[in-house]
Scaffold this motif. Structure first.
Motif, PDB file in Angstrom:
ATOM      1  N   ASP A 169      -0.967  23.202  35.755  1.00  0.00           N
ATOM      2  CA  ASP A 169      -0.601  22.103  35.988  1.00  0.00           C
ATOM      3  C   ASP A 169      -0.361  20.986  34.307  1.00  0.00           C
ATOM      4  OD1 ASP A 169       0.760  20.873  37.978  1.00  0.00           O
ATOM      5  OD2 ASP A 169      -0.424  19.430  38.903  1.00  0.00           O
ATOM      6  N   VAL A 170      -0.354  21.557  34.029  1.00  0.00           N
ATOM      7  CA  VAL A 170      -0.973  20.877  31.993  1.00  0.00           C
ATOM      8  C   VAL A 170       0.221  20.988  30.806  1.00  0.00           C
ATOM      9  CG1 VAL A 170      -1.977  21.107  30.749  1.00  0.00           C
ATOM     10  CG2 VAL A 170      -3.200  21.106  33.026  1.00  0.00           C
ATOM     11  N   TYR A 171       0.741  20.393  30.941  1.00  0.00           N
ATOM     12  CA  TYR A 171       1.904  20.241  29.618  1.00  0.00           C
ATOM     13  C   TYR A 171       1.344  20.121  29.215  1.00  0.00           C
ATOM     14  CZ  TYR A 171       3.467  21.477  34.938  1.00  0.00           C
ATOM     15  OH  TYR A 171       4.028  21.596  35.725  1.00  0.00           O
ATOM     16  N   ASP A 172       2.734  20.579  27.830  1.00  0.00           N
ATOM     17  CA  ASP A 172       1.906  19.783  26.137  1.00  0.00           C
ATOM     18  C   ASP A 172       3.395  19.248  26.084  1.00  0.00           C
ATOM     19  OD1 ASP A 172      -0.179  21.042  25.758  1.00  0.00           O
ATOM     20  OD2 ASP A 172       0.121  23.004  25.828  1.00  0.00           O
ATOM     21  N   ALA A 173       3.292  18.345  25.027  1.00  0.00           N
ATOM     22  CA  ALA A 173       3.990  17.288  24.307  1.00  0.00           C
ATOM     23  C   ALA A 173       3.936  16.100  23.128  1.00  0.00           C
ATOM     24  CB  ALA A 173       5.066  16.559  25.837  1.00  0.00           C
ATOM     25  N   HIS A 174       5.128  16.276  22.922  1.00  0.00           N
ATOM     26  CA  HIS A 174       4.403  14.993  21.108  1.00  0.00           C
ATOM     27  C   HIS A 174       5.335  14.058  21.155  1.00  0.00           C
ATOM     28  CE1 HIS A 174       4.419  14.676  16.757  1.00  0.00           C
ATOM     29  NE2 HIS A 174       3.542  15.476  16.275  1.00  0.00           N
ATOM     30  N   THR A 175       5.166  13.196  20.959  1.00  0.00           N
ATOM     31  CA  THR A 175       5.715  11.841  21.188  1.00  0.00           C
ATOM     32  C   THR A 175       7.208  12.364  20.201  1.00  0.00           C
ATOM     33  OG1 THR A 175       4.359  11.148  18.881  1.00  0.00           O
ATOM     34  CG2 THR A 175       3.650  10.479  21.404  1.00  0.00           C
ATOM     35  N   THR A 176       7.086  12.869  19.084  1.00  0.00           N
ATOM     36  CA  THR A 176       8.269  13.055  18.002  1.00  0.00           C
ATOM     37  C   THR A 176       9.315  13.086  19.329  1.00  0.00           C
ATOM     38  OG1 THR A 176       8.283  15.336  17.387  1.00  0.00           O
ATOM     39  CG2 THR A 176       7.027  13.779  16.311  1.00  0.00           C
ATOM     40  N   THR A 177       9.501  14.302  20.578  1.00  0.00           N
ATOM     41  CA  THR A 177      10.449  14.788  20.527  1.00  0.00           C
ATOM     42  C   THR A 177      10.466  13.977  22.504  1.00  0.00           C
ATOM     43  OG1 THR A 177       8.879  16.468  21.715  1.00  0.00           O
ATOM     44  CG2 THR A 177      10.511  16.769  19.693  1.00  0.00           C
ATOM     45  N   LEU A 178       8.799  13.363  22.600  1.00  0.00           N
ATOM     46  CA  LEU A 178       8.634  12.393  23.971  1.00  0.00           C
ATOM     47  C   LEU A 178       8.166  11.811  23.874  1.00  0.00           C
ATOM     48  CD1 LEU A 178      10.060  12.779  26.227  1.00  0.00           C
ATOM     49  CD2 LEU A 178       8.154  14.369  27.397  1.00  0.00           C
ATOM     50  N   PRO A 179       8.532  10.734  23.374  1.00  0.00           N
ATOM     51  CA  PRO A 179       7.988   9.387  23.326  1.00  0.00           C
ATOM     52  C   PRO A 179       7.218   8.382  24.700  1.00  0.00           C
ATOM     53  CG  PRO A 179      10.266   9.393  22.394  1.00  0.00           C
ATOM     54  CD  PRO A 179      10.790   9.948  23.075  1.00  0.00           C
ATOM     55  N   LEU A 180       6.193   8.419  24.432  1.00  0.00           N
ATOM     56  CA  LEU A 180       5.406   8.247  25.727  1.00  0.00           C
ATOM     57  C   LEU A 180       5.622   7.276  26.617  1.00  0.00           C
ATOM     58  CD1 LEU A 180       1.722   6.973  23.605  1.00  0.00           C
ATOM     59  CD2 LEU A 180       2.235   9.539  25.096  1.00  0.00           C
TER      60      LEU A 180
END
Length: 375
Positions: A169-180
């Motif tokens: 139940d862990v997910y990886d993302a990046h601020t360039t594609t999904l801003p905080l």
């Protein structure tokens, strides 16, 4: 166009509705999202399409099972699911009330089969019920939302769920594609608990049951750290869902975030695009400051004193106790007035003086020679 599908075969490679040709999801595939029941409204489908997903709409539980390759064998609770081996959707969004059953039971059916047990599921209810949260947790739903649901928040959750790390139940993302800030808006629309951890900078956000309850960033903690983090936090981050039992330092709901925090963030982004570069080093022109001082507010001194020629604009904003957008606007205004100037210009001026050598204070001054007598 998006159409209602009942027992159609799994989708072949196709272009997402109204959107891009591909999406930067794990494996490079175009993701599709299954919407079941009244959650399949045009606004949600359009928001998903803008994010690059292919929304597939069905009207009930049996149609959903058929779309996933399950042959209904009776009433919904008695169905023995055998999910097909074809590609599963990135996310299933289910209305809590369905014409042929309910979304909670359908979620339980999906969780009962090992091949779909880890498929992300969002349940959407028209009205909040006290038992719904416990029921959603009992059937293993990833999120429980209550109308009115923001279509953009649903699309953000879909993008987040597409970055699932294996079966955790862990997910990886990046601020360039999904801003905080977009992420937190979406997370606060639900009831889950967990934390967001930046991997490239020291920063943590803790959320619990629709509230942000703690934040740390660059040695700060609390609401100031939250503002700093959503303004300056960048790079890869991880979202982990699970119990968060510590008390925290503050409490912020989605309404406060949208009404009080987001406008300042939007102003900050406008200044970042059009204003002073965050990497710029500025210093004070004290002559110009003395001229403009009578027209400046008294508390501007707290901004001016931070510009010593060594700090960048970013460092000043992190150190100043004023709201980020206000400090940024003040610095921009002082620069336009000539009170703040690029430090490199002052450094070049000093180097020019040094290269000229010491002033010639004691060299004798030769008297002019007398002109010859014309006679």
């Amino acid at each position: 166009m998006v159409a209602y599908l009942h027992a159609a075969p799994p989708p072949e490679a196709s272009t997402p509705v109204g959107g891009r040709d591909a999406l930067d999801l794990p494996g490079g595939d175009v993701g599709w999202v299954l919407l079941v029941g009244e959650t399949a409204r045009p606004s949600v489908a359009e928001a998903l399409a803008r994010e690059g997903f292919e929304p597939v709409l069905v009207d009930g539980a049996r149609a959903a099972l058929a779309r996933l390759g399950v042959e209904p064998g009776g009433t919904l609770p008695d169905v023995a699911p055998t999910i097909s081996k074809d590609a599963l959707p990135r996310l299933v969004i289910i209305d809590a009330d369905l014409p042929d059953g309910d979304g909670f039971s359908l979620c339980g059916v999906l969780r009962a089969d090992p091949r779909s047990a880890h498929l992300p599921v969002l349940l959407v209810a028209k009205h909040a019920e006290e038992f719904h949260r416990d029921l959603a947790a009992g059937v293993g739903a990833d999120e429980y939302l209550v109308e009115p649901v923001d279509a953009h928040d649903v699309a953000v959750l879909a993008r987040l769920k597409a970055g699932r790390r294996g079966e955790e139940d862990v997910y990886d993302a990046h601020t360039t594609t999904l801003p905080l800030v977009s992420l937190m808006r979406a997370l606060l629309s639900g009831v889950r608990s967990g934390r967001v951890v930046l991997s490239e900078e020291e920063g943590v956000l803790v959320f619990r049951h629709g509230l942000v309850v703690d934040a740390t960033f660059h040695g700060e903690r609390g609401t100031l750290a939250f503002r700093r983090l959503v303004c300056f936090g960048s790079g890869a981050y991880t979202v982990t869902f699970g119990p968060e039992l510590h008390r925290g330092t503050f409490s912020m709901d989605r309404a406060f975030l949208c009404d009080q925090v987001v406008p300042g963030l939007e102003r900050f982004e406008q200044l970042r695009v059009k204003g002073l570069p965050l990497a710029a080093r500025l210093t004070v022109d004290f002559t110009r400051l003395s001229q403009e001082l009578p027209s400046l507010p008294e508390d501007v001194e707290q901004v001016v004193r931070l510009f010593d020629g060594r700090r960048t604009v970013r460092a000043m904003l992190l150190e100043c106790r004023f709201p980020e957008a206000l400090s940024y606007e003040a610095a921009t205004r002082l620069f336009m007035l000539g009170v703040l100037v690029p430090a490199i210009l002052v450094e070049e001026r000093e180097r020019a003086r040094e290269s000229a050598g010491p002033p010639r204070l004691f060299e004798p001054v030769l008297a002019p020679e007398p002109e010859p007598d014309a006679s």
